[in-house]
Design an enzyme around this catalytic site. Structure first.
Site, PDB file in Angstrom:
ATOM      1  N   LEU A  42       0.878  -1.163   0.000  1.00  0.00           N
ATOM      2  CA  LEU A  42       0.000   0.000   0.000  1.00  0.00           C
ATOM      3  C   LEU A  42       0.915   1.212   0.000  1.00  0.00           C
ATOM      4  O   LEU A  42       1.911   1.234   0.730  1.00  0.00           O
ATOM      5  CB  LEU A  42      -0.882   0.041   1.256  1.00  0.00           C
ATOM      6  CG  LEU A  42      -2.204  -0.698   1.224  1.00  0.00           C
ATOM      7  CD1 LEU A  42      -2.881  -0.623   2.588  1.00  0.00           C
ATOM      8  CD2 LEU A  42      -3.127  -0.133   0.159  1.00  0.00           C
ATOM      9  N   ASP A  43       0.597   2.210  -0.787  1.00  0.00           N
ATOM     10  CA  ASP A  43       1.434   3.398  -0.849  1.00  0.00           C
ATOM     11  C   ASP A  43       1.542   4.063   0.516  1.00  0.00           C
ATOM     12  O   ASP A  43       0.660   3.927   1.365  1.00  0.00           O
ATOM     13  CB  ASP A  43       0.851   4.403  -1.848  1.00  0.00           C
ATOM     14  CG  ASP A  43       0.828   3.859  -3.264  1.00  0.00           C
ATOM     15  OD1 ASP A  43       1.757   3.116  -3.616  1.00  0.00           O
ATOM     16  OD2 ASP A  43      -0.123   4.170  -3.998  1.00  0.00           O
ATOM     17  N   TYR A  44       2.591   4.828   0.688  1.00  0.00           N
ATOM     18  CA  TYR A  44       2.874   5.562   1.921  1.00  0.00           C
ATOM     19  C   TYR A  44       1.671   6.400   2.346  1.00  0.00           C
ATOM     20  O   TYR A  44       1.330   6.470   3.525  1.00  0.00           O
ATOM     21  CB  TYR A  44       4.100   6.447   1.656  1.00  0.00           C
ATOM     22  CG  TYR A  44       4.611   7.240   2.825  1.00  0.00           C
ATOM     23  CD1 TYR A  44       5.155   6.612   3.944  1.00  0.00           C
ATOM     24  CD2 TYR A  44       4.593   8.635   2.793  1.00  0.00           C
ATOM     25  CE1 TYR A  44       5.656   7.351   5.011  1.00  0.00           C
ATOM     26  CE2 TYR A  44       5.098   9.378   3.844  1.00  0.00           C
ATOM     27  CZ  TYR A  44       5.627   8.734   4.956  1.00  0.00           C
ATOM     28  OH  TYR A  44       6.120   9.465   6.005  1.00  0.00           O
ATOM     29  N   SER A  46      -1.497   5.902   1.498  1.00  0.00           N
ATOM     30  CA  SER A  46      -2.748   5.141   1.509  1.00  0.00           C
ATOM     31  C   SER A  46      -2.860   4.387   2.834  1.00  0.00           C
ATOM     32  O   SER A  46      -1.870   4.167   3.519  1.00  0.00           O
ATOM     33  CB  SER A  46      -2.790   4.153   0.338  1.00  0.00           C
ATOM     34  OG  SER A  46      -2.754   4.849  -0.887  1.00  0.00           O
TER      35      SER A  46
END
Length: 195
Positions: A42-44, A46
């Site tokens: 998961l992106d930073y 998100s």
């Protein structure tokens, strides 16, 4: 040997890895279980459900696009998407890397989520809406790129579910091991997916 699987609510601005040379928050700040690795990322910026496991085969089944494992996201977007924008998202949109696979997409009421530590930017004259997207691929920043492509940039993004597993019962930063029964059910569910 039994398989270890954890479900974790990754908070906003936490990296999906256990170390960081720049001193940013990582999984190690939350998870004490040794020997597990994130099944996907998961992106930073998100939030939401992350599965971690010590089983390489399970990890591959959950992350490789050819298995088409569904992942459900809740995205708060700028303005209210009309039916045309939702239809584009459902059919697939052109983003970096090509056309996205068809997705399940619908408008939803604002979900009952804990507030984010850094609030989204608020603009008095620009309404926001929440959409639910279920994807079967996981390209880099895919949901954000998809919503931007149809004119509705994502302001907050939460992964709510991976397959049938959800965030229910967790708070941001909390993790929980799956029971043997839950691990068995997860393994059965991924065996039914395309190969």
């Amino acid at each position: 040997m039994p398989v270890t699987v954890l479900r974790f609510w990754k908070p906003y601005q936490v990296l999906t890895k256990f170390t960081d040379a720049e001193g940013r928050a990582t999984l190690a700040d939350y998870i004490s279980q040794e020997g597990v690795y994130a099944a996907g990322r998961l992106d930073y910026d998100s939030e939401g459900l992350l599965i971690l496991t010590d089983d390489g085969t399970l990890n591959a089944r959950l992350t490789q696009p050819r298995y088409e494992h569904p992942r459900t996201y809740w995205a708060q977007v700028e303005r209210v998407p009309d039916e045309s924008a939702l239809a584009q998202l459902r059919q697939g949109v052109e983003i970096k890397g090509g056309l996205t696979r068809p997705a399940q997409v619908r408008l939803i009421a604002e979900p009952d989520l804990p507030p984010r530590p850094v609030p989204i930017r608020y603009r008095k004259n620009v309404p926001t809406a929440w959409i639910e997207l279920t994807l079967t691929e996981g390209r880099n920043r895919q949901v954000r790129r998809m919503t931007a492509a149809v004119g509705h940039p994502t302001l907050r993004l939460v992964r709510w579910a991976v397959g049938d597993m959800t965030l229910v019962g967790l708070e941001p930063g909390q993790w929980q091991p799956l029971s043997t029964t839950e691990v068995d059910a997860l393994q059965r569910s991924i065996r039914k997916l395309k190969r």
